[in-house]
Enzyme design. Sequence first.
Site, PDB file in Angstrom:
ATOM      1  N   HIS A 293      33.936  45.228  40.288  1.00 17.06           N
ATOM      2  CA  HIS A 293      34.018  44.182  39.259  1.00 17.06           C
ATOM      3  C   HIS A 293      35.030  43.137  39.701  1.00 17.06           C
ATOM      4  O   HIS A 293      35.688  43.291  40.734  1.00 17.06           O
ATOM      5  CB  HIS A 293      34.444  44.778  37.903  1.00 17.06           C
ATOM      6  CG  HIS A 293      35.824  45.377  37.909  1.00 17.06           C
ATOM      7  ND1 HIS A 293      36.065  46.717  38.165  1.00 17.06           N
ATOM      8  CD2 HIS A 293      37.053  44.819  37.713  1.00 17.06           C
ATOM      9  CE1 HIS A 293      37.362  46.948  38.106  1.00 17.06           C
ATOM     10  NE2 HIS A 293      37.996  45.822  37.846  1.00 17.06           N
TER      11      HIS A 293
ATOM     12  N   HIS B 165      33.460  47.928  33.025  1.00 19.85           N
ATOM     13  CA  HIS B 165      33.284  46.485  33.109  1.00 19.85           C
ATOM     14  C   HIS B 165      32.628  46.130  34.439  1.00 19.85           C
ATOM     15  O   HIS B 165      32.919  46.731  35.462  1.00 19.85           O
ATOM     16  CB  HIS B 165      34.579  45.690  32.917  1.00 19.85           C
ATOM     17  CG  HIS B 165      35.768  46.137  33.709  1.00 19.85           C
ATOM     18  ND1 HIS B 165      36.036  47.441  34.033  1.00 19.85           N
ATOM     19  CD2 HIS B 165      36.801  45.436  34.242  1.00 19.85           C
ATOM     20  CE1 HIS B 165      37.161  47.519  34.719  1.00 19.85           C
ATOM     21  NE2 HIS B 165      37.638  46.328  34.872  1.00 19.85           N
TER      22      HIS B 165
ATOM     23  N   HIS C  36      41.571  39.287  40.235  1.00 18.79           N
ATOM     24  CA  HIS C  36      41.335  40.261  41.302  1.00 18.79           C
ATOM     25  C   HIS C  36      39.859  40.594  41.438  1.00 18.79           C
ATOM     26  O   HIS C  36      39.092  40.481  40.491  1.00 18.79           O
ATOM     27  CB  HIS C  36      42.133  41.553  41.086  1.00 18.79           C
ATOM     28  CG  HIS C  36      41.705  42.368  39.901  1.00 18.79           C
ATOM     29  ND1 HIS C  36      42.235  42.211  38.649  1.00 18.79           N
ATOM     30  CD2 HIS C  36      40.777  43.361  39.776  1.00 18.79           C
ATOM     31  CE1 HIS C  36      41.679  43.075  37.812  1.00 18.79           C
ATOM     32  NE2 HIS C  36      40.786  43.782  38.455  1.00 18.79           N
TER      33      HIS C  36
ATOM     34  N   HIS D 171      45.401  52.403  34.116  1.00 19.90           N
ATOM     35  CA  HIS D 171      45.314  51.463  33.001  1.00 19.90           C
ATOM     36  C   HIS D 171      44.948  52.234  31.734  1.00 19.90           C
ATOM     37  O   HIS D 171      44.059  53.091  31.769  1.00 19.90           O
ATOM     38  CB  HIS D 171      44.162  50.470  33.209  1.00 19.90           C
ATOM     39  CG  HIS D 171      44.346  49.486  34.309  1.00 19.90           C
ATOM     40  ND1 HIS D 171      45.447  48.694  34.441  1.00 19.90           N
ATOM     41  CD2 HIS D 171      43.521  49.144  35.329  1.00 19.90           C
ATOM     42  CE1 HIS D 171      45.291  47.898  35.485  1.00 19.90           C
ATOM     43  NE2 HIS D 171      44.145  48.155  36.054  1.00 19.90           N
TER      44      HIS D 171
ATOM     45  N   TYR E 146      46.905  47.580  42.406  1.00 21.03           N
ATOM     46  CA  TYR E 146      46.687  46.163  42.675  1.00 21.03           C
ATOM     47  C   TYR E 146      47.509  45.789  43.906  1.00 21.03           C
ATOM     48  O   TYR E 146      48.691  46.145  44.006  1.00 21.03           O
ATOM     49  CB  TYR E 146      47.194  45.288  41.536  1.00 21.03           C
ATOM     50  CG  TYR E 146      46.345  45.261  40.297  1.00 21.03           C
ATOM     51  CD1 TYR E 146      44.976  45.089  40.361  1.00 21.03           C
ATOM     52  CD2 TYR E 146      46.936  45.360  39.054  1.00 21.03           C
ATOM     53  CE1 TYR E 146      44.215  45.029  39.203  1.00 21.03           C
ATOM     54  CE2 TYR E 146      46.186  45.298  37.890  1.00 21.03           C
ATOM     55  CZ  TYR E 146      44.828  45.136  37.972  1.00 21.03           C
ATOM     56  OH  TYR E 146      44.085  45.072  36.834  1.00 21.03           O
TER      57      TYR E 146
ATOM     58  N   GLU F  78      41.879  45.195  43.962  1.00 22.46           N
ATOM     59  CA  GLU F  78      42.185  46.452  43.284  1.00 22.46           C
ATOM     60  C   GLU F  78      41.400  47.576  43.930  1.00 22.46           C
ATOM     61  O   GLU F  78      40.218  47.411  44.236  1.00 22.46           O
ATOM     62  CB  GLU F  78      41.790  46.338  41.798  1.00 22.46           C
ATOM     63  CG  GLU F  78      41.981  47.617  41.003  1.00 22.46           C
ATOM     64  CD  GLU F  78      41.583  47.472  39.534  1.00 22.46           C
ATOM     65  OE1 GLU F  78      40.594  46.769  39.244  1.00 22.46           O
ATOM     66  OE2 GLU F  78      42.271  48.059  38.677  1.00 22.46           O
TER      67      GLU F  78
HETATM   68 FE   LIG Z   1      40.097  45.607  37.637  1.00 28.48          FE
END
Ligand SMILES: [Fe+2]
Length: 311
Positions: free
Chosen positions: A154, A201, A216, A248, A257, A267
């Site tokens: 993503h 996502h 990112h 996260h 990251y 990432e």
């Molecule tokens: Fe991400």
Amino acid sequence: MAMTGVLRPGHVQIRVLDLDEGVRHYRDVMGMEETGRDEQGRVYLKCWDEIDHASVVLRQADRAGLDFIGFKVLNVKTLNQLEADLKEYGVKTERIPAREMLETGERVRFVVASGHTIELYAEKAPHGNGCGGVNPTPWSPQSERGIAPRRLDHALLYGPNIEEVRKLFVDVLGFTLVEHILTPDGKANQVIFLSCSIKSHDIAFGEFPEPGKLHHCSFLMDSWDHVLRAGDIMSMHKVPVDIGPTRHGVTRGCTIYAFDPSGNRFETFKEDRTPYPDHAPLTWTFDGLVGEGGLDYVQRKLHETFLTVVS
Ligand SMILES: [Fe+2]
């Protein structure tokens, strides 16, 4: 769930300040396979378990950032229908001829209200993952090289007007809002996480005054162990790390990251959710991003760079 319409983010074209340095990073440190170079001097790479020809295209330029992100759609009929839907919605589209990118069919390009260039395409020649198509092996030698992410997963893009962008992705392109982080006053979205699949996502947008910025690009790792190993490899190569390894709270993803040599954040990410389109979106307050570990669940602290550093 039948996967139709938009399938996945299929490619990103990333600007790098020095092509050789960029290639060394994505090919030798990340361990991606170089699959071609074109007349414009662009370099094409793929992650080991991706089937199609390339997912990352590097272009040398005077400033870092993202030229565009392309989503693969089911077939040409779907591409034509989505282009018609975009036009009817009032979006200006442009056709990029087949083979303008190596091994890639015609692309439908448009710019969204955040200033980002988005593409849809239906055709890209298969390159394979080295495992074979009949009695396939579970992994290939390429899967042991460098950080070795499985796929481009993503991207998080920063720009203005993300509510308009949300509407377009949901109402026209068929994405689902999976999670969102509210602004400090709780009245709007600060970050939206949109999926066209059962991934947490496929793309995310953060509200930001400057248009067209890259926060990112994310690459999928097999496991938390592989995320940690990615951190070891980053350290061996003195790759500047921004955040992590940690988890996260938002998306539950395990993450590091870091920055490529041009300052583009990337990432290494382990997916940990399977949201279906009928699930209600999960909400994070702006305070929860820090105090409840939305950004860094382990340390529950603010990483100022997450909100401010983009390319
Ligand atoms: Fe991400």
